[in-house]
Design a protein around this motif. Structure first.
Motif, PDB file in Angstrom:
ATOM      1  N   VAL A   1       8.028  23.543  -1.679  1.00 28.07           N
ATOM      2  CA  VAL A   1       7.128  22.553  -1.090  1.00 28.07           C
ATOM      3  C   VAL A   1       6.633  23.041   0.261  1.00 28.07           C
ATOM      4  CG1 VAL A   1       6.999  20.228  -0.114  1.00 28.07           C
ATOM      5  CG2 VAL A   1       8.124  20.575  -2.290  1.00 28.07           C
ATOM      6  N   GLY A   2       5.347  22.787   0.554  1.00 22.17           N
ATOM      7  CA  GLY A   2       4.791  23.155   1.845  1.00 22.17           C
ATOM      8  C   GLY A   2       3.762  22.140   2.306  1.00 22.17           C
ATOM      9  N   ASN A   3       3.333  22.261   3.526  1.00 17.05           N
ATOM     10  CA  ASN A   3       2.340  21.364   4.092  1.00 17.05           C
ATOM     11  C   ASN A   3       0.931  21.785   3.691  1.00 17.05           C
ATOM     12  OD1 ASN A   3       4.386  19.933   5.429  1.00 17.05           O
ATOM     13  ND2 ASN A   3       4.304  21.323   7.179  1.00 17.05           N
TER      14      ASN A   3
ATOM     15  N   SER B   1       4.592  27.389   5.822  1.00 16.53           N
ATOM     16  CA  SER B   1       5.335  26.129   5.783  1.00 16.53           C
ATOM     17  C   SER B   1       6.155  25.945   4.515  1.00 16.53           C
ATOM     18  CB  SER B   1       4.358  24.943   5.903  1.00 16.53           C
ATOM     19  OG  SER B   1       3.567  24.819   4.721  1.00 16.53           O
ATOM     20  N   VAL B   2       6.018  26.839   3.547  1.00 18.11           N
ATOM     21  CA  VAL B   2       6.648  26.643   2.244  1.00 18.11           C
ATOM     22  C   VAL B   2       8.155  26.873   2.321  1.00 18.11           C
ATOM     23  CG1 VAL B   2       6.714  27.405  -0.158  1.00 18.11           C
ATOM     24  CG2 VAL B   2       4.534  27.319   1.049  1.00 18.11           C
ATOM     25  N   GLU B   3       8.904  25.959   1.711  1.00 19.10           N
ATOM     26  CA  GLU B   3      10.349  26.097   1.639  1.00 19.10           C
ATOM     27  C   GLU B   3      10.838  25.684   0.262  1.00 19.10           C
ATOM     28  OE1 GLU B   3      12.458  23.473   4.229  1.00 19.10           O
ATOM     29  OE2 GLU B   3      11.025  21.837   3.973  1.00 19.10           O
ATOM     30  N   ILE B   4      11.975  26.237  -0.151  1.00 21.31           N
ATOM     31  CA  ILE B   4      12.584  25.898  -1.435  1.00 21.31           C
ATOM     32  C   ILE B   4      13.392  24.618  -1.265  1.00 21.31           C
ATOM     33  CG2 ILE B   4      14.138  26.663  -3.274  1.00 21.31           C
ATOM     34  CD1 ILE B   4      11.632  28.377  -3.039  1.00 21.31           C
ATOM     35  N   ILE B   5      13.117  23.613  -2.125  1.00 19.32           N
ATOM     36  CA  ILE B   5      13.852  22.359  -1.995  1.00 19.32           C
ATOM     37  C   ILE B   5      14.760  22.073  -3.186  1.00 19.32           C
ATOM     38  CG2 ILE B   5      12.054  21.339  -0.554  1.00 19.32           C
ATOM     39  CD1 ILE B   5      11.352  19.598  -3.067  1.00 19.32           C
ATOM     40  N   ASP B   6      14.606  22.798  -4.283  1.00 22.58           N
ATOM     41  CA  ASP B   6      15.432  22.497  -5.454  1.00 22.58           C
ATOM     42  C   ASP B   6      15.571  23.731  -6.330  1.00 22.58           C
ATOM     43  OD1 ASP B   6      16.963  20.881  -7.138  1.00 22.58           O
ATOM     44  OD2 ASP B   6      15.247  20.343  -8.374  1.00 22.58           O
ATOM     45  N   ILE B   7      16.802  24.006  -6.763  1.00 19.78           N
ATOM     46  CA  ILE B   7      17.082  25.128  -7.672  1.00 19.78           C
ATOM     47  C   ILE B   7      18.000  24.623  -8.780  1.00 19.78           C
ATOM     48  CG2 ILE B   7      18.117  27.416  -7.934  1.00 19.78           C
ATOM     49  CD1 ILE B   7      17.507  27.948  -5.015  1.00 19.78           C
TER      50      ILE B   7
ATOM     51  N   VAL C   1       0.827  -1.212   0.000  1.00 18.41           N
ATOM     52  CA  VAL C   1       0.000   0.000   0.000  1.00 18.41           C
ATOM     53  C   VAL C   1       0.864   1.266   0.000  1.00 18.41           C
ATOM     54  CG1 VAL C   1      -2.042  -1.040   1.020  1.00 18.41           C
ATOM     55  CG2 VAL C   1      -0.227  -0.197   2.513  1.00 18.41           C
ATOM     56  N   ALA C   2       2.067   1.146  -0.552  1.00 18.41           N
ATOM     57  CA  ALA C   2       2.970   2.303  -0.602  1.00 18.41           C
ATOM     58  C   ALA C   2       2.348   3.463  -1.374  1.00 18.41           C
ATOM     59  CB  ALA C   2       4.300   1.897  -1.239  1.00 18.41           C
ATOM     60  N   ASN C   3       1.564   3.143  -2.410  1.00 16.42           N
ATOM     61  CA  ASN C   3       0.944   4.195  -3.210  1.00 16.42           C
ATOM     62  C   ASN C   3      -0.009   5.033  -2.369  1.00 16.42           C
ATOM     63  OD1 ASN C   3      -1.352   5.181  -5.163  1.00 16.42           O
ATOM     64  ND2 ASN C   3       0.428   4.786  -6.463  1.00 16.42           N
ATOM     65  N   ALA C   4      -0.856   4.372  -1.589  1.00 15.90           N
ATOM     66  CA  ALA C   4      -1.805   5.088  -0.734  1.00 15.90           C
ATOM     67  C   ALA C   4      -1.072   5.882   0.343  1.00 15.90           C
ATOM     68  CB  ALA C   4      -2.776   4.102  -0.092  1.00 15.90           C
ATOM     69  N   ILE C   5      -0.010   5.294   0.890  1.00 15.15           N
ATOM     70  CA  ILE C   5       0.776   5.998   1.913  1.00 15.15           C
ATOM     71  C   ILE C   5       1.436   7.234   1.317  1.00 15.15           C
ATOM     72  CG2 ILE C   5       2.845   5.805   3.356  1.00 15.15           C
ATOM     73  CD1 ILE C   5       2.012   2.874   3.871  1.00 15.15           C
ATOM     74  N   GLY C   6       1.926   7.122   0.092  1.00 16.93           N
ATOM     75  CA  GLY C   6       2.532   8.274  -0.572  1.00 16.93           C
ATOM     76  C   GLY C   6       1.545   9.406  -0.766  1.00 16.93           C
ATOM     77  N   SER C   7       0.290   9.062  -1.103  1.00 16.82           N
ATOM     78  CA  SER C   7      -0.750  10.079  -1.272  1.00 16.82           C
ATOM     79  C   SER C   7      -1.102  10.723   0.069  1.00 16.82           C
ATOM     80  CB  SER C   7      -2.012   9.456  -1.875  1.00 16.82           C
ATOM     81  OG  SER C   7      -1.752   8.898  -3.129  1.00 16.82           O
ATOM     82  N   ALA C   8      -1.277   9.864   1.088  1.00 13.69           N
ATOM     83  CA  ALA C   8      -1.742  10.358   2.385  1.00 13.69           C
ATOM     84  C   ALA C   8      -0.700  11.219   3.102  1.00 13.69           C
ATOM     85  CB  ALA C   8      -2.135   9.185   3.277  1.00 13.69           C
ATOM     86  N   SER C   9       0.575  10.997   2.789  1.00 16.05           N
ATOM     87  CA  SER C   9       1.633  11.740   3.474  1.00 16.05           C
ATOM     88  C   SER C   9       2.196  12.880   2.627  1.00 16.05           C
ATOM     89  CB  SER C   9       2.780  10.793   3.851  1.00 16.05           C
ATOM     90  OG  SER C   9       3.352  10.211   2.689  1.00 16.05           O
ATOM     91  N   ALA C  10       1.587  13.118   1.460  1.00 17.18           N
ATOM     92  CA  ALA C  10       2.155  14.068   0.505  1.00 17.18           C
ATOM     93  C   ALA C  10       2.006  15.512   0.952  1.00 17.18           C
ATOM     94  CB  ALA C  10       1.495  13.890  -0.865  1.00 17.18           C
ATOM     95  N   GLN C  11       2.931  16.329   0.464  1.00 23.24           N
ATOM     96  CA  GLN C  11       2.877  17.776   0.660  1.00 23.24           C
ATOM     97  C   GLN C  11       2.355  18.436  -0.619  1.00 23.24           C
ATOM     98  OE1 GLN C  11       7.160  17.752   1.890  1.00 23.24           O
ATOM     99  NE2 GLN C  11       6.461  19.097   3.523  1.00 23.24           N
ATOM    100  N   VAL C  12       2.363  19.752  -0.631  1.00 27.75           N
ATOM    101  CA  VAL C  12       1.912  20.521  -1.794  1.00 27.75           C
ATOM    102  C   VAL C  12       3.112  21.251  -2.369  1.00 27.75           C
ATOM    103  CG1 VAL C  12       0.356  22.322  -2.612  1.00 27.75           C
ATOM    104  CG2 VAL C  12      -0.364  20.807  -0.775  1.00 27.75           C
ATOM    105  N   SER C  13       3.226  21.260  -3.682  1.00 25.52           N
ATOM    106  CA  SER C  13       4.406  21.875  -4.305  1.00 25.52           C
ATOM    107  C   SER C  13       4.030  22.964  -5.300  1.00 25.52           C
ATOM    108  CB  SER C  13       5.247  20.815  -5.024  1.00 25.52           C
ATOM    109  OG  SER C  13       4.609  20.400  -6.217  1.00 25.52           O
TER     110      SER C  13
ATOM    111  N   ALA D   1       3.170  27.307  -5.054  1.00 21.69           N
ATOM    112  CA  ALA D   1       2.870  26.329  -4.005  1.00 21.69           C
ATOM    113  C   ALA D   1       1.666  26.766  -3.180  1.00 21.69           C
ATOM    114  CB  ALA D   1       4.087  26.126  -3.108  1.00 21.69           C
ATOM    115  N   ILE D   2       1.609  28.040  -2.852  1.00 20.76           N
ATOM    116  CA  ILE D   2       0.486  28.564  -2.060  1.00 20.76           C
ATOM    117  C   ILE D   2      -0.814  28.465  -2.846  1.00 20.76           C
ATOM    118  CG2 ILE D   2      -0.465  30.649  -0.991  1.00 20.76           C
ATOM    119  CD1 ILE D   2       2.449  31.443  -0.324  1.00 20.76           C
TER     120      ILE D   2
END
Length: 422
Positions: A417-419, A392-398, A342-354, A383-384
């Motif tokens: 990415v943010g919560n 909660s938004v932070e830069i993770i990749d440039i 059930v990794a797919n469902a866990i990935g969805s349930a724990s996902a952030q917003v980008s 992201a907002i």
């Protein structure tokens, strides 16, 4: 012009060319012909078209003409009329960006239907005071309204959810993820906790595009994949599959079709799955040959995704991962985490917003630092708008790439990415 005939026939696309656009450094080629756009809006209204895609030359550098065109269309056709502008979808490369924008515009109606159906289904269960999010293909979520505007970003979100789920279950930030389902195996790469993005043009239904897509290799190997014995005794694996009907049609479940699941059950590598007695008659030579081919298929996929020759950590997820050996050529370690199915469902349930932007800047009129800061701010705004809590938004990749032959032009890609908003 280069679309497959069957897709061209399935879509009614009418195109217009309007004076305007910009050079690679942002200089205007010619003024935007606004009178022509008003005329086109009338044609769209008279012919009851579903949506519009607006594509301007070098709009990733300057999107003024695209945004002005969208403004005129909405003034004429109503604020609810869906308009896709290519600078928000694809990157530099006119034809690929045009293709991506047209595909996005073509998906708007089905996206609205899907999103509204989800909301209505929740309402029927008396779940009303909630925000609804859909998965997007970078392993994060987006709000319903954002999904209605950019439905193309949902393409390939399934495998990326599994990749994020694999990271959550193993606490690994960098690894290869092999996601095996009922019909296919998808191999992707975890990079800093998120799916690695493809750096090359991606074909969707043989249509070349350049919008954001995960870097994946997919093959026809899953729990329901057919195993066929040829007249000369050789074994062929897939790509045909019985899919979700595996529990009805596979030999180990009392069916009459030889599948990949039957192979691992007969070899004793899938305890608790099906009835081993129903596959006890299978020839050991057949089992060995089929299992060896399945193993080689996965190893070849992993090898194709490597950027260096060294061994890599591999995480197995998905219900069909019982097909894959725990020792693979080219893998330093193979992990099968608890709850792998059930990794797919866990990935969805724990996902952030980008939020992600990719834009070309000319350093003739600005500095490198100012361009980077503007790109960061735009990514945070994305992201907002997609549903992230601002604090909660932070830069993770440039990514900062000077563009050869274009003078002082640089391409900057930033991901934030943010919560979820609580």
């Amino acid at each position: 012009a280069d679309w497959p005939d069957d897709i061209k026939q399935a879509m009614q696309v009418k195109s217009f060319i309007v004076e305007g656009g910009n050079e690679f450094d942002g200089r205007e080629i010619s003024p935007l012909d606004e009178d022509k756009i008003h005329e086109i809006a009338g044609w769209i209204r008279d012919n009851e078209m579903e949506s519009a895609a607006v594509v301007a030359v070098f709009s990733p550098v300057s999107d003024e003409h695209e945004k002005r065109t969208m403004q005129i269309l909405k003034e004429e056709l109503g604020q609810a009329f869906p308009v896709t502008i290519s600078s928000e979808i694809g990157s530099v490369g006119l034809l690929e960006r045009e293709n991506a924008a047209i595909l996005n515009a073509a998906l708007v109606r089905v996206a609205r239907t899907t999103a509204e159906s989800f909301t209505k289904a929740l309402e029927r269960e008396n779940i009303t005071d909630v925000a609804v999010y859909l998965g997007q293909n970078d392993g994060t979520l987006m709000s319903v309204d954002y999904a209605k505007r950019y439905p193309i970003l949902t393409i390939a979100c399934g495998p990326t959810n599994s990749i994020r789920g694999a990271s959550f279950l193993t606490e690994k930030k960098d690894a290869f993820v092999v996601d095996v389902g009922g019909t296919t195996t998808d191999v992707g790469v975890l990079s800093n906790g998120f799916p690695r993005e493809s750096m090359i043009a991606v074909e969707i239904g043989d249509i070349r595009t350049n919008f954001r897509m995960p870097d994946l290799v997919s093959i026809g190997l899953g729990g329901g994949t057919l195993v066929k014995v040829q007249p000369d005794g050789t074994v062929e694996i897939g790509p045909e599959s019985v899919g979700y009907r595996v529990t009805e049609e596979a030999l180990c479940f009392g069916g009459s079709t030889l599948t990949a699941t039957d192979i691992v059950v007969a070899l004793g590598k899938a305890p608790g799955v099906g009835d081993p007695a129903k596959v006890a008659h299978l020839d050991p030579a057949l089992l060995g040959q089929a299992y060896g081919k399945m193993k080689t298929m996965v190893e070849t996929c992993i090898d194709e995704m490597k950027t260096s020759s060294g061994d890599v950590e591999v995480i197995l997820v998905g219900g069909g991962s019982i097909l894959v050996p725990h020792e693979l050529e080219g893998a330093s370690e193979v992990l099968l985490p608890e709850h792998f199915g059930v990794a797919n469902a866990i990935g969805s349930a724990s996902a952030q917003v980008s939020g992600q932007i990719e834009k070309v800047f000319s350093l003739e009129n600005t500095t490198r630092e100012a361009a980077l800061q503007e790109a960061k701010e735009l990514a945070v705004e994305e992201a907002i708008s997609a549903g992230a809590a601002p604090e909660s938004v932070e830069i993770i990749d440039i990514e900062y790439v000077p563009l050869a032959y274009l003078g002082s032009a640089v391409r900057i890609r930033v991901k934030a990415v943010g919560n979820l908003i609580a």
